[in-house]
Motif scaffolding. Structure first.
Motif, PDB file in Angstrom:
ATOM      1  N   GLY A   1      36.696  44.699  35.744  1.00  0.00           N
ATOM      2  CA  GLY A   1      37.051  45.993  35.848  1.00  0.00           C
ATOM      3  C   GLY A   1      37.853  46.635  36.162  1.00  0.00           C
ATOM      4  O   GLY A   1      38.351  47.727  36.387  1.00  0.00           O
ATOM      5  N   SER A   2      38.887  45.368  36.860  1.00  0.00           N
ATOM      6  CA  SER A   2      40.095  46.258  37.471  1.00  0.00           C
ATOM      7  C   SER A   2      41.031  46.111  37.190  1.00  0.00           C
ATOM      8  O   SER A   2      42.861  46.169  37.738  1.00  0.00           O
ATOM      9  CB  SER A   2      40.379  45.211  38.739  1.00  0.00           C
ATOM     10  OG  SER A   2      40.046  43.868  38.662  1.00  0.00           O
TER      11      SER A   2
ATOM     12  N   VAL B   1      40.117  45.443  44.921  1.00  0.00           N
ATOM     13  CA  VAL B   1      39.113  44.622  44.896  1.00  0.00           C
ATOM     14  C   VAL B   1      39.765  42.973  45.255  1.00  0.00           C
ATOM     15  O   VAL B   1      38.603  42.071  45.290  1.00  0.00           O
ATOM     16  CB  VAL B   1      38.683  44.340  42.712  1.00  0.00           C
ATOM     17  CG1 VAL B   1      37.462  42.596  42.966  1.00  0.00           C
ATOM     18  CG2 VAL B   1      38.318  45.579  42.295  1.00  0.00           C
TER      19      VAL B   1
ATOM     20  N   ALA C   1      38.770  50.463  42.189  1.00  0.00           N
ATOM     21  CA  ALA C   1      38.540  49.771  41.212  1.00  0.00           C
ATOM     22  C   ALA C   1      39.758  49.275  40.934  1.00  0.00           C
ATOM     23  O   ALA C   1      39.767  47.899  40.251  1.00  0.00           O
ATOM     24  CB  ALA C   1      38.425  50.760  40.310  1.00  0.00           C
TER      25      ALA C   1
ATOM     26  N   ARG D   1      33.306  42.875  38.801  1.00  0.00           N
ATOM     27  CA  ARG D   1      34.135  44.007  38.991  1.00  0.00           C
ATOM     28  C   ARG D   1      35.255  43.747  39.049  1.00  0.00           C
ATOM     29  O   ARG D   1      36.491  44.633  39.408  1.00  0.00           O
ATOM     30  CB  ARG D   1      33.333  43.912  40.872  1.00  0.00           C
ATOM     31  CG  ARG D   1      34.237  45.067  41.400  1.00  0.00           C
ATOM     32  CD  ARG D   1      33.173  46.534  41.285  1.00  0.00           C
ATOM     33  NE  ARG D   1      33.989  47.195  42.051  1.00  0.00           N
ATOM     34  CZ  ARG D   1      33.858  48.833  41.332  1.00  0.00           C
ATOM     35  NH1 ARG D   1      34.327  49.371  40.409  1.00  0.00           N
ATOM     36  NH2 ARG D   1      34.793  49.689  42.002  1.00  0.00           N
TER      37      ARG D   1
END
Length: 399
Positions: free
Chosen positions: A247-248, A309, A304, A244
């Motif tokens: 993808g930030s 996050v 995102a 995760r």
């Protein structure tokens, strides 16, 4: 006064628990250098998909609990816990070079399994040793302290990974080589720093996993096992937190900083909540921890950007601090003293088996429906576990 009381509480925890906590700290530095980088290494360096990573992590995390059953039972049978733990820590340390030389996913899988076998060998005897050396009224504090020290290593590891990756141009393999050093320090500290309590005079060896002894663990213990499995279903592998973060928009070298943040929160919260569990109904704390996990899942599902996050990962760390030491304390309180190793082994067996399933589910959802679906599923499983705790059958977890 509150600070003085807390310091007095820490001072009352046995020296051996402090040493075991420092052993966990060093080994977690070693392991987290690897684990904070491994999902990215597999995806970027070896071309693995999220489903493949989920399967590998699930298999690895299920391996340790299976081994814990045998190591825990063996520690009860022989009356020896320390040297089994030493062997497990040594195997974990010596697995790290395999990550550094791995040319394919197959070698990574082998190294990951060897590492988890080492964790399985050491886990149940170490936890039983903590219970053996700690008075019953301090066990929540003792498990919380060990978990806090463990978590300090868990944030120092990713922090060192960031430093190594920044200084040596994203050199995954060098980071894996350097991870060997703190692992060997953990082995040396355990081997030379702790004297195991003497076996009770007249104690006889037995088969801890006989049907009669499994019955003697009691219904309260087995209910804690069910609760632990519910938590394992709700909380899949932390590899998905790393994915995760990727993808930030955070550079690869800085992704482990999010795990640093998670483990700082984990380290700061584990001891206070462990001590709190000595004076109040831990079931309420477990439910509160699941509510925090649901909040983390919702944040991670819907945001995102790196700042969102970061918030989700910090909430994940708070949930861990509230619940992980607490579950270990409940096992120690509900299991007979002569069967503690076996009790921790079976608890981790069921939790690890469920973790395998949850990580596989998480990976499949990620690949087919996206990251949000993975975290929504985690929130749904958390709600189911809360329903289980509210059924009224859960023990208080204190003798």
């Amino acid at each position: 006064m509150e600070v003085r009381s807390r310091l007095n509480g820490l001072a009352s925890v046995p020296r051996s628990v402090w040493i075991l906590g420092c052993v966990s700290l060093f080994m977690d530095v070693s392991s987290e250098i690897v684990h904070s980088l491994l999902p990215m290494f597999m995806m970027v360096g070896l071309g693995a998909s999220a489903a493949t990573i989920g399967l590998i992590e699930g298999i690895a995390e299920a391996t340790a609990p299976i081994v814990k059953v045998f190591s825990g039972a063996l520690s009860d049978h022989l009356g020896i816990r320390k040297w089994l733990a030493v062997a497990g820590y040594a195997l974990g340390a010596l697995s790290k070079p395999l990550f550094a030389i791995a040319p394919t996913i197959d070698v990574v899988v082998s190294a990951r399994i060897i590492d988890r076998v080492g964790k399985g060998i050491r886990g149940a005897p170490r936890d039983a040793l903590v219970a053996d050396v700690t008075p019953v009224h301090l066990r929540g504090a003792a498990f919380g302290l060990r978990q806090s020290l463990d978590s300090i290593g868990a944030f120092l590891g990713p922090l060192l990974a960031v430093v190594i990756m920044s200084l040596w141009a994203d050199n995954f393999r060098l980071a894996f080589w350097l991870a060997v050093i703190p692992g060997l320090l953990a082995v040396a500290l355990l081997a030379f720093g702790i004297r195991e309590p003497s076996r009770e005079p007249g104690a006889r060896r037995m088969n801890p996993v006989s049907l009669d002894n499994l019955r003697n663990l009691g219904s309260s213990y087995w209910w804690v096992v069910v609760i632990g499995a519910g938590f394992a279903l709700a909380r899949f592998s932390e590899a998905f937190l790393v994915l995760r973060a990727m993808g930030s928009g955070v550079p690869v070298a800085l992704v482990p900083l999010l795990l640093v943040a998670m483990n700082i929160v984990y380290a700061l919260s584990a001891y206070p909540f462990g001590k709190l569990a000595d004076t109040m109904n831990p079931v309420k704390l477990l439910i509160a921890g699941l509510v925090v996990l649901i909040a983390s899942d919702v944040v991670l599902a819907h945001g995102a950007h790196w700042s969102v996050v970061l918030l989700g990962v910090a909430l994940w760390g708070l949930h861990m601090g509230m619940t992980q030491g607490l579950l270990a304390t409940m096992v120690s309180h509900t299991a007979p003293a002569q069967l503690r190793g076996t009790a921790f082994g079976f608890f981790n067996l069921f939790s690890g088996t469920v973790t395998l399933a949850s990580s596989v589910i998480a990976g499949e959802l990620w690949d087919k429906l996206g990251a949000a679906a993975t975290f929504h599923a985690g929130a749904a499983f958390s709600l189911a576990t809360i329903a289980l705790l509210l059924s009224g059958k859960a023990p208080h977890g204190r003798p």
